[in-house]
Design a protein around this motif. Sequence first.
Motif, short mmCIF file in Angstrom:
data_model
loop_
_atom_site.label_atom_id
_atom_site.label_comp_id
_atom_site.label_asym_id
_atom_site.label_seq_id
_atom_site.Cartn_x
_atom_site.Cartn_y
_atom_site.Cartn_z
N LEU A 1 43.39 8.87 -46.65
CA LEU A 1 43.06 7.54 -47.15
C LEU A 1 43.30 7.46 -48.65
CD1 LEU A 1 41.95 4.91 -46.02
CD2 LEU A 1 39.64 5.77 -46.36
N ARG A 2 43.01 8.55 -49.32
CA ARG A 2 43.17 8.61 -50.77
C ARG A 2 44.63 8.71 -51.17
NH1 ARG A 2 42.68 13.26 -54.04
NH2 ARG A 2 42.17 14.45 -52.19
N ASP A 3 45.40 9.46 -50.37
CA ASP A 3 46.81 9.70 -50.70
C ASP A 3 47.72 8.52 -50.43
OD1 ASP A 3 45.90 12.16 -51.22
OD2 ASP A 3 46.80 13.15 -49.49
N GLY A 4 47.20 7.51 -49.75
CA GLY A 4 48.05 6.37 -49.42
C GLY A 4 48.87 6.58 -48.17
N ARG A 5 48.50 7.59 -47.36
CA ARG A 5 49.22 7.77 -46.10
C ARG A 5 48.86 6.65 -45.14
NH1 ARG A 5 47.56 13.71 -44.72
NH2 ARG A 5 46.69 13.83 -46.81
N GLY A 6 49.71 6.46 -44.12
CA GLY A 6 49.51 5.36 -43.19
C GLY A 6 48.35 5.60 -42.24
N LEU A 7 47.96 4.52 -41.57
CA LEU A 7 46.88 4.62 -40.60
C LEU A 7 47.32 5.38 -39.36
CD1 LEU A 7 45.60 0.97 -40.92
CD2 LEU A 7 44.21 2.96 -41.36
N SER A 8 48.60 5.23 -39.01
CA SER A 8 49.09 5.87 -37.80
C SER A 8 48.94 7.38 -37.91
CB SER A 8 50.57 5.51 -37.59
OG SER A 8 51.00 5.99 -36.34
N GLY A 9 48.36 7.97 -36.90
CA GLY A 9 48.12 9.40 -36.92
C GLY A 9 46.76 9.76 -37.51
N ASN A 10 46.15 8.82 -38.20
CA ASN A 10 44.85 9.07 -38.80
C ASN A 10 43.73 8.24 -38.17
OD1 ASN A 10 45.62 11.00 -40.89
ND2 ASN A 10 46.82 9.30 -41.68
N ILE A 11 44.11 7.34 -37.30
CA ILE A 11 43.11 6.60 -36.54
C ILE A 11 43.49 6.67 -35.06
CG2 ILE A 11 42.32 5.00 -38.34
CD1 ILE A 11 44.68 3.67 -35.83
N GLU A 12 42.53 6.35 -34.22
CA GLU A 12 42.78 6.27 -32.78
C GLU A 12 42.45 4.86 -32.32
OE1 GLU A 12 40.13 8.94 -30.91
OE2 GLU A 12 40.99 10.73 -31.84
N ASP A 13 43.00 4.50 -31.16
CA ASP A 13 42.54 3.26 -30.55
C ASP A 13 41.22 3.56 -29.84
OD1 ASP A 13 44.45 4.76 -28.74
OD2 ASP A 13 43.55 3.39 -27.30
#
Lengths: 140, 511
Positions: free
Chosen positions: B433-445
């Motif tokens: 979240l801090r690095d500016g990486r995308g949500l994909s791969g870091n959240i689940e449905d």
Amino acid sequence: MLQRILLSRRRLLGSLLTGMALLQTTAIARAFSSFRSVNGEIAGWERELRVLVADLALDRSIGQAYLEKFPDDASIDRLQARLFGAGIPNPPGTVRALVLAAEQEDYRVGRLVCLNGWLLSRTSVTVAALSVMMAEAPAA
Amino acid sequence: MILDLEQAESGAALSTDICIIGAGAAGIAIAREFIDTRYDVCLLESGGKSFETETQNLYVAKNVGVQRLPHDETRLRYFGGTTNHWSGHCSPFEEEDFKRRDWVPHSGWPLERAELMPFYSRAYRLCELDAKPFEADWPEVARRKIPGMNADTLRQYFLQYSSPTRFGPAYETDLQSARNIRVVLHANVTDIVANGDAKAIDRIKIRTLGGRSGEIRARQVVLCCGGIENARLLLLSNGIVKKGLGNQRDVVGRYFMDHPFGGVGLVQRLGNAPFENFFGSQDIDGRRFYFGLALTPAVQRRERVLGCGIQFWPNHEYRPDSLTDTEDQTKSAFDLAVFEFNRRWHNLKRKVWGPEPSEGSAFFDVMAVAEQAPNPESRISLDSGRDELGLNRARVDWRLTSIDRETRKSVVRAVAAEFGRLGLGQVRMSDWLRDGRGLSGNIEDYNHHMGTTRMSDDPKFGVVDRNCQVHDLANLYVAGSSVFPTSGFANPTLTIVALALRLSDHLKQTT
């Protein structure tokens, strides 16, 4: 390093009581020299701040991380100003209360600094940075 | 009575007052409302009374957007639908969820929560719970408040656990014995056929996987197949309206939403802050509750973010001193320094929560389950691949936007500020979240499929109107989470059931 020298509040208070001769030969002395008032004495509030720093036995890494992120703050005067503004804490014995109140206020208004992901109060990391600067301050 | 199309003569034709397609939470809730009324009701179910692999395979969908769990595993296609494996979390949506917010495009329902409250009460009972949605209803719950919590930033929320009610087994006997209800199993709807001028539904074509077929004519048709299948069926029903039923304005399938879920940070507990009393699952007065935090409407407005629930999961494994990777070692050395720094600061202050506990986790993962912003580019469409009935499979293109990401940052900041102020804990934001990486791969449905036949008074922005009637189609209605214009962060089942009950009342008045 400062934290290796200032192992405890007791040691610091002991150092203060044994006089300036000891201080002149240590990192504490170097740091204190930058805090001296015009007549060469160490102000009470400055001592209080030292005791607070000693109590926290701060690891340098936190203060360094702050100074890397905010290089413009890399001076004792600047950090002092961040902590106390233009004023000097008065009456004596209020430094700790002022710092802790400022820390609480930081959290209340969301004045946080992100260091390697940790969201810490601006006041607390300013104290950490001050401890680094004090340890590195040149001898008077 | 309960019938099985596999046992019927092929070419069967049924006529009924109300045809309900799909026997999940919404379909069964509506059917029950008509027991022993003057209406003849037909409830169609694709599956049987229990899990069948062949039928379940009809749920296979192609995913082309943000990674999701397999749609043929997260949904269940037999009598009772996905309630056959739901967790039972029940909570009404927030009042603010229904409002238009100028910083959330396409927000706002055409109804207010107050209008839904009587139906929430009835929905609770169907989920076998006391109709007590608010803190004031539960004195013991009110006593779990965190002292001094700033109500402008965060608020505590709770939800009740249903047993969980499996709608199929729970209400099978009611439906079986009702003289005016026919449940038809293994009846897969393959086409909803509009009349010549596309102003109403003429008939519904059904077929079993074994090849038996039939047709149903109904005065009213209610689609209750879930957030993905409702859109898919409308798009598949394109014999008269080439873009699909209700899709003249290309809205069907769009605005697909879920509740993006995942870790956003770590909390270091300070002192013996009693997280276990404030958060997580707890049994009170013989009922099971879940407690968490939520961003207040004031914060949402101020920071222009979405609603979000926050959970704290004990993290017993976190050991920053055991990492071996060089980069991680550097990080962990810093973490260790911060842990000590935090402890010492805490000890300088009034020890709000007393000494450190001898047991219990020192760390908690901060988990965010958030509202998703309605986004027309996030959508269900038809894939070229086909299922065993020869129907195009669903193509799922789940897309998130910057506000979904900013909401998570707000959550971490709010928790850090409030926990720091209260001396509960110190917070570290997750690296991604801090690095500016995308949500994909870091959240689940969260397996909550919403928004694809959304409700709006304006047909340009919605498939159904405030009564859940498909715009421009006199006798076609949609029930389920596909009609939600916005998703809130609460689990959807209670609201699905409440809206279904509201629709039942409407159908009684208009049929």
